[in-house]
Each structure stands twice: as C-alpha cells, then as structure tokens.
Scaffold this motif. Structure first.
Motif, PDB file in Angstrom:
ATOM      1  N   ARG A   1       0.819  -1.215   0.000  1.00 45.55           N
ATOM      2  CA  ARG A   1       0.000   0.000   0.000  1.00 45.55           C
ATOM      3  C   ARG A   1       0.858   1.271   0.000  1.00 45.55           C
ATOM      4  O   ARG A   1       0.606   2.188  -0.798  1.00 45.55           O
ATOM      5  N   PRO A   2       1.884   1.392   0.871  1.00 45.88           N
ATOM      6  CA  PRO A   2       2.743   2.585   0.797  1.00 45.88           C
ATOM      7  C   PRO A   2       3.448   2.731  -0.548  1.00 45.88           C
ATOM      8  O   PRO A   2       3.633   3.847  -1.036  1.00 45.88           O
ATOM      9  N   LEU A   3       3.823   1.605  -1.167  1.00 47.86           N
ATOM     10  CA  LEU A   3       4.493   1.669  -2.464  1.00 47.86           C
ATOM     11  C   LEU A   3       3.548   2.201  -3.532  1.00 47.86           C
ATOM     12  O   LEU A   3       3.959   2.967  -4.414  1.00 47.86           O
ATOM     13  N   ALA A   4       2.273   1.811  -3.446  1.00 46.50           N
ATOM     14  CA  ALA A   4       1.277   2.355  -4.373  1.00 46.50           C
ATOM     15  C   ALA A   4       1.114   3.859  -4.160  1.00 46.50           C
ATOM     16  O   ALA A   4       0.952   4.618  -5.130  1.00 46.50           O
ATOM     17  N   ALA A   5       1.198   4.295  -2.920  1.00 46.97           N
ATOM     18  CA  ALA A   5       1.096   5.732  -2.631  1.00 46.97           C
ATOM     19  C   ALA A   5       2.317   6.479  -3.154  1.00 46.97           C
ATOM     20  O   ALA A   5       2.201   7.620  -3.636  1.00 46.97           O
ATOM     21  N   MET A   6       3.490   5.857  -3.094  1.00 45.06           N
ATOM     22  CA  MET A   6       4.709   6.513  -3.569  1.00 45.06           C
ATOM     23  C   MET A   6       4.691   6.726  -5.073  1.00 45.06           C
ATOM     24  O   MET A   6       5.422   7.570  -5.591  1.00 45.06           O
ATOM     25  N   ALA A   7       3.854   5.963  -5.787  1.00 45.21           N
ATOM     26  CA  ALA A   7       3.731   6.165  -7.230  1.00 45.21           C
ATOM     27  C   ALA A   7       3.149   7.531  -7.543  1.00 45.21           C
ATOM     28  O   ALA A   7       3.324   8.058  -8.649  1.00 45.21           O
ATOM     29  N   LEU A   8       2.455   8.128  -6.590  1.00 44.91           N
ATOM     30  CA  LEU A   8       1.886   9.466  -6.757  1.00 44.91           C
ATOM     31  C   LEU A   8       2.910  10.559  -6.477  1.00 44.91           C
ATOM     32  O   LEU A   8       2.611  11.734  -6.681  1.00 44.91           O
ATOM     33  N   GLY A   9       4.080  10.150  -5.993  1.00 49.40           N
ATOM     34  CA  GLY A   9       5.109  11.124  -5.615  1.00 49.40           C
ATOM     35  C   GLY A   9       5.404  11.037  -4.132  1.00 49.40           C
ATOM     36  O   GLY A   9       4.536  10.672  -3.333  1.00 49.40           O
ATOM     37  N   GLU A  10       6.631  11.355  -3.759  1.00 53.73           N
ATOM     38  CA  GLU A  10       7.023  11.236  -2.361  1.00 53.73           C
ATOM     39  C   GLU A  10       6.255  12.204  -1.470  1.00 53.73           C
ATOM     40  O   GLU A  10       5.900  11.867  -0.340  1.00 53.73           O
ATOM     41  N   LYS A  11       5.979  13.405  -1.976  1.00 55.48           N
ATOM     42  CA  LYS A  11       5.229  14.366  -1.168  1.00 55.48           C
ATOM     43  C   LYS A  11       3.813  13.859  -0.885  1.00 55.48           C
ATOM     44  O   LYS A  11       3.310  13.999   0.239  1.00 55.48           O
ATOM     45  N   ALA A  12       3.199  13.264  -1.897  1.00 50.65           N
ATOM     46  CA  ALA A  12       1.861  12.708  -1.697  1.00 50.65           C
ATOM     47  C   ALA A  12       1.902  11.553  -0.709  1.00 50.65           C
ATOM     48  O   ALA A  12       1.010  11.411   0.140  1.00 50.65           O
ATOM     49  N   ALA A  13       2.955  10.719  -0.804  1.00 50.22           N
ATOM     50  CA  ALA A  13       3.083   9.590   0.114  1.00 50.22           C
ATOM     51  C   ALA A  13       3.260  10.065   1.548  1.00 50.22           C
ATOM     52  O   ALA A  13       2.655   9.516   2.483  1.00 50.22           O
TER      53      ALA A  13
END
Length: 341
Positions: free
Chosen positions: A221-233
């Motif tokens: 799940r965090p890796l999927a969020a990092m696909a949006l960019g580190e700031k978004a994660a």
C-alpha cells in the motif's frame, strides 16, 4: 497476503479477474507439463500412468524424485524473481530495472561463488551468502538511482548495471581460477539450473521467502502511494525512506533465495512484471498479485523448454531465460516509450 495486497478497490475490478484466473490456469498446465515431460526415457504417457498409480517403478521414481522436486524449486524461484523485479521497478520508477540487468543477481552469484571457494557446504550458508551479495547489489542500484540524471534514464541505468554485472562476472571468473574443484561446482551452478537440486535447499530458503512475503504485504500500500510522488506519500502518512529500506531488504531476500536455488537467472525479473503490468495496469498491488502465478509459470515453462530443446541432453535454464527475455528487453527499448509506473 491476498487481503493485504488487494483491498476492495483492487480486487473488485472485474477486468482484473480474467487475466488472474487465466494465469492460474496456465500455471496448472505448466506444472502438469513439468511432471509429464523430460529429457529422459520416461515418456509423457508413462509419467501420466505413474501419476494415476498405474505406472512402473521407474516412472514413479522419475516423476516423484526427479521431476517433482525441480518443479517445486522452479515455482519458488519464479515467484521470488517475479516479485523482486516488480518491487525493484516500482521503487526505482524504472520499467527496465531487473535484478539480472542491474547487478543484483551478479552480486548474489559472486557471493555464492566466494562461499563455495571458502568451503561452504550447507544450503543455509549458501543462501545467506547469496542474500548478502544481493543486498550489496541492491544497495548499489539504489545509490545509482540517486545520482542526478541516472535514475531518470532507464537505458543509462541498465548500462550502469551491465557494467557492474560484467565486473562481478569477471571477479567470479577469477575465483574459478583459484581452485579447480570449486571451479567445476561454480561453473555448473552459474549457468542456472533447477535440475538435481534437493528439496533440502528449499527448506533453507523458505524462512527468508516467507519473511519477504510478509514484508511485501506491509509495503504494498505505501508503495502504491509513492507512485503518486514522495510528497503525496508523506501526506498520506507514509515514510518513503523507510519503505525503500524495506523494499531493498525484501528484494535481497527474494533474489538471494532464488540465486541460491537456481543460480543467477537474468531477465525473469523483467519479463514477469512486464507481462503482469500489461494486464494489471500501473497499480503495483495488482501487478504483485498477478506476478504470483506468472513468475512461477515463466520459470517453470522455461525449465520444461530446457529439457525438450536439446533432448536427450538439457539446455541450461539460464540460457533459456536469456533467450526469452532478450527479445522482450529489445522490444521495450525499441518501442521508443517506456510503460508508466
């Protein structure tokens, strides 16, 4: 693992179920082919009779003592390399990132060769050496991606990985010159094969692979969020640095285990995520789920081909995976555009 990797929004996608079921069915067919076909004198009909408890003792021995263990080891190897490739590509945001191309497998292979030269005789020691070598190789990959301009250029990153791979292979060759006894063992192992491997090797790697699957469930799940960019994660409450560390450790566990089992196999970590992503899209959770049946199917299918292409001899598994993966790499590069991650 299924529940952790696939929340309702992932699993509920109707378009995702058909390729997942098709991959599972294909895997069953490949498993059956692995048990029925081989380079030896036992034919497919003899093997089928043995599976139905109507065969000869020779056929039963070949199926249960020779083909079944190599089938299981090939399945685990494919699972490990497929997941490792998907994780590495997603972490580096690079569709060409692959353990065999970036030097991770070569680092693992060099460590195993060094362990063999030093007299390692147990599967546990070999596995540990392979994982330490993979960890070193994976760390260098991450360091390369942090170099300005390199991590954002897939082709340049692969060229850097190929340079490191060539260096490690040269060092491995130097080790082979130091001890003829060890050289023979290293030479057989480094070509890549699951033939003649006892299941005791699998038991030595099983704890590491189990731990890696748990870690994948945590980082998906965090890796999927990092696909949006580190700031978004970060805004979603995740810690990119911590996630990258966990992924690095997970990839080392997977690649080290696979290398200890079957030797350094290249292109598997490229082909499997490429196939999975073609049906799952850019969502890493779907890609990881689809890699679970696709990875074992690819490696086991390549192993079946290795028995049939040069029968009654066998072609090294590493050669077959290279023959399968090289055209895929060329197709991706010549396409002029990289799949989005």
């Amino acid at each position: 693992m299924l529940n952790a990797l696939s929340p309702t929004s992932v699993v509920a996608s109707r378009a995702f179920f058909p390729p997942l079921l098709a991959a599972g069915f294909l895997l069953l067919l490949v498993v059956l082919a692995s048990l029925l076909y081989g380079a030896g004198p036992v034919s497919a009909s003899d093997a089928m009779a043995a599976l139905m408890a109507n065969g000869t003792e020779e056929a039963w021995f070949v199926v249960t003592e020779l083909r079944l263990p190599r089938t299981i080891i090939a399945l685990i190897t494919g699972l490990a390399l497929g997941l490792a490739g998907a994780l590495l590509q997603s972490m580096t945001r690079n569709p060409l990132a692959e353990p065999g191309l970036l030097g991770v497998s070569a680092g693992s292979g060099f460590a195993v060769a060094l362990a063999i030269l030093l007299g390692a005789t147990t599967a546990t020691l070999t596995t540990l050496a392979a994982q330490l070598g993979a960890l070193a190789g994976c760390t260098l990959v991450i360091a390369a991606t942090r170099v300005q301009g390199l991590g954002n250029d897939p082709v340049r990153l692969v060229l850097a990985g190929a340079t490191m791979t060539g260096l490690l292979l040269a060092l491995t060759s130097m080790l082979m010159l130091m001890d003829q006894r060890a050289a023979d063992e290293i030479r057989f192992w480094i070509t890549g094969s699951v033939a003649g491997k006892p299941l005791s090797m699998l038991w030595a790697t099983l704890p590491s692979i189990t731990l890696a699957l748990v870690l994948i469930a945590i980082v998906a799940r965090p890796l999927a969020a990092m696909a949006l960019g580190e700031k978004a994660a970060v805004g979603l409450g995740h810690h990119p640095g911590r996630i990258r560390f966990l992924i690095t450790f997970t990839v080392a566990l997977l690649v080290g285990s696979a290398t200890a089992l079957a030797g350094p196999l290249i292109f598997v970590g490229l082909v499997v995520p490429f196939i999975a992503r073609a049906f799952s899209g850019p969502d890493i959770r779907k890609t990881l789920l689809l890699c679970v049946p696709v990875g074992p199917a690819v490696v086991l299918g390549a192993d079946v081909l290795s028995r049939l292409i040069a029968a009654p001899a066998e072609m090294p598994l590493g050669v077959v995976t290279a023959l399968i993966g090289a055209p895929v790499l060329l197709a991706i590069v010549r396409a002029g555009r990289m799949p989005s991650l």
